[in-house]
Design a protein around this motif. Structure first.
Motif, PDB file in Angstrom:
ATOM      1  N   THR A  39      10.481   0.523   4.114  1.00  0.00           N
ATOM      2  CA  THR A  39       9.172   1.086   3.044  1.00  0.00           C
ATOM      3  C   THR A  39      10.529   2.350   2.374  1.00  0.00           C
ATOM      4  O   THR A  39      11.341   2.183   2.286  1.00  0.00           O
ATOM      5  CB  THR A  39       8.200   2.371   3.576  1.00  0.00           C
ATOM      6  N   ARG A  86       1.446   0.889  -3.766  1.00  0.00           N
ATOM      7  CA  ARG A  86       3.317   1.370  -2.367  1.00  0.00           C
ATOM      8  C   ARG A  86       4.526   0.295  -2.868  1.00  0.00           C
ATOM      9  O   ARG A  86       4.037  -1.081  -3.133  1.00  0.00           O
ATOM     10  CB  ARG A  86       2.469   0.694  -0.377  1.00  0.00           C
ATOM     11  N   PHE A 131       8.207  -1.291  -2.033  1.00  0.00           N
ATOM     12  CA  PHE A 131       9.062  -1.586  -0.965  1.00  0.00           C
ATOM     13  C   PHE A 131      10.282  -2.044  -1.197  1.00  0.00           C
ATOM     14  O   PHE A 131      10.446  -2.593  -2.889  1.00  0.00           O
ATOM     15  CB  PHE A 131       8.137  -3.179  -0.133  1.00  0.00           C
TER      16      PHE A 131
END
Length: 250
Positions: free
Chosen positions: A160, A192, A194
């Protein structure tokens, strides 16, 4: 199947290579190798660990091309990568008994690099390299799956933004800036972001070399030249092997 294929045919060569590489891969699959990721240190931490002043550590990154990665303006170093440089500094200081850092020698090496690397790559070595890389990824996928200790993306470690910031000794905001402004490799699921660790480390290593090379640092120009050549050869190897495989199907 062996008896049906000529020992000189491409199919026989491919089958032999695959068998050999799979055998090696299976033998190594469950060995207790340590695939732990790098643990980065700051200049201050390296100075405390080695007893060498921070200014000297910084100078070693310039005048001896000591391996490190620049995360924006911050320098981070891996203890294993810098060991050789540190050991040489302990032994010789700034002297250069092997002329490894002689400017004329380095320039000559840069000029002659492509001449010595110009020999064609054998097709079996190209295929062997591709298969070996893919089997390594496959082996790591199995290890990661059985351990279930880290999310995996095609055998690579996925972080992350917060985890990436911790690993690279910086802030999440800096990682976002590296993605947005500098093009750090990443992927996005919904909102999100990554980071694929191995891709990010390779990216920062090349960008670090590029930044010094563009400033005229000849030692880092030598490193960048090799990185560029390796990338070019890797791409060429895949293209040649794929073309040969396509031709063999007709």
């Amino acid at each position: 199947m062996d008896s049906l294929l000529s020992s000189n045919s491409f199919e026989y060569l491919l089958e032999t290579i695959i068998k050999n590489e799979i055998s090696v891969s299976l033998n190594n699959l469950y060995k207790d190798n340590d695939f732990s990721t790098k643990k980065y240190l700051t200049i201050k931490e390296v100075s405390s660990l080695t007893g060498i002043g921070s200014s000297v550590i910084r100078q070693l990154t310039f005048s001896r091309a000591m391996p490190h990665r620049k995360v924006k303006s911050r320098i981070i170093l891996d203890e294993n990568e810098i060991k050789e440089t540190i050991d040489n500094y302990y032994k010789f200081g700034w002297t250069d008994p092997d002329n490894k850092w002689d400017v004329n020698s380095v320039q000559s090496e840069i000029d002659n690099f492509h001449k010595t690397k110009g020999e064609p790559t054998m097709i079996d070595e190209i295929i062997r390299k591709i298969i070996r890389e893919e089997l390594t990824i496959f082996s790591n996928e199995i290890k990661n799956f059985t351990k279930k200790d880290k999310e995996s993306y095609y055998g690579r470690t996925v972080l992350t933004i917060k985890e990436a910031a911790h690993h690279f000794r910086t802030s999440p905001a800096t990682i976002y800036n590296l993605i947005k402004d500098d093009g750090m490799p990443h992927f996005k699921i919904h909102s999100r972001h990554f980071i694929v660790l191995e891709e990010a480390e390779a990216y920062l290593w090349r960008e670090t070399a590029k930044s010094y090379a563009e400033e005229g640092n000849i030692y880092w120009q030598r490193i960048l030249q090799r990185l560029d050549w390796e990338e070019k050869e890797r791409n060429a190897a895949y293209e040649k092997a794929l073309k040969r495989l396509e031709e063999s199907t007709y």
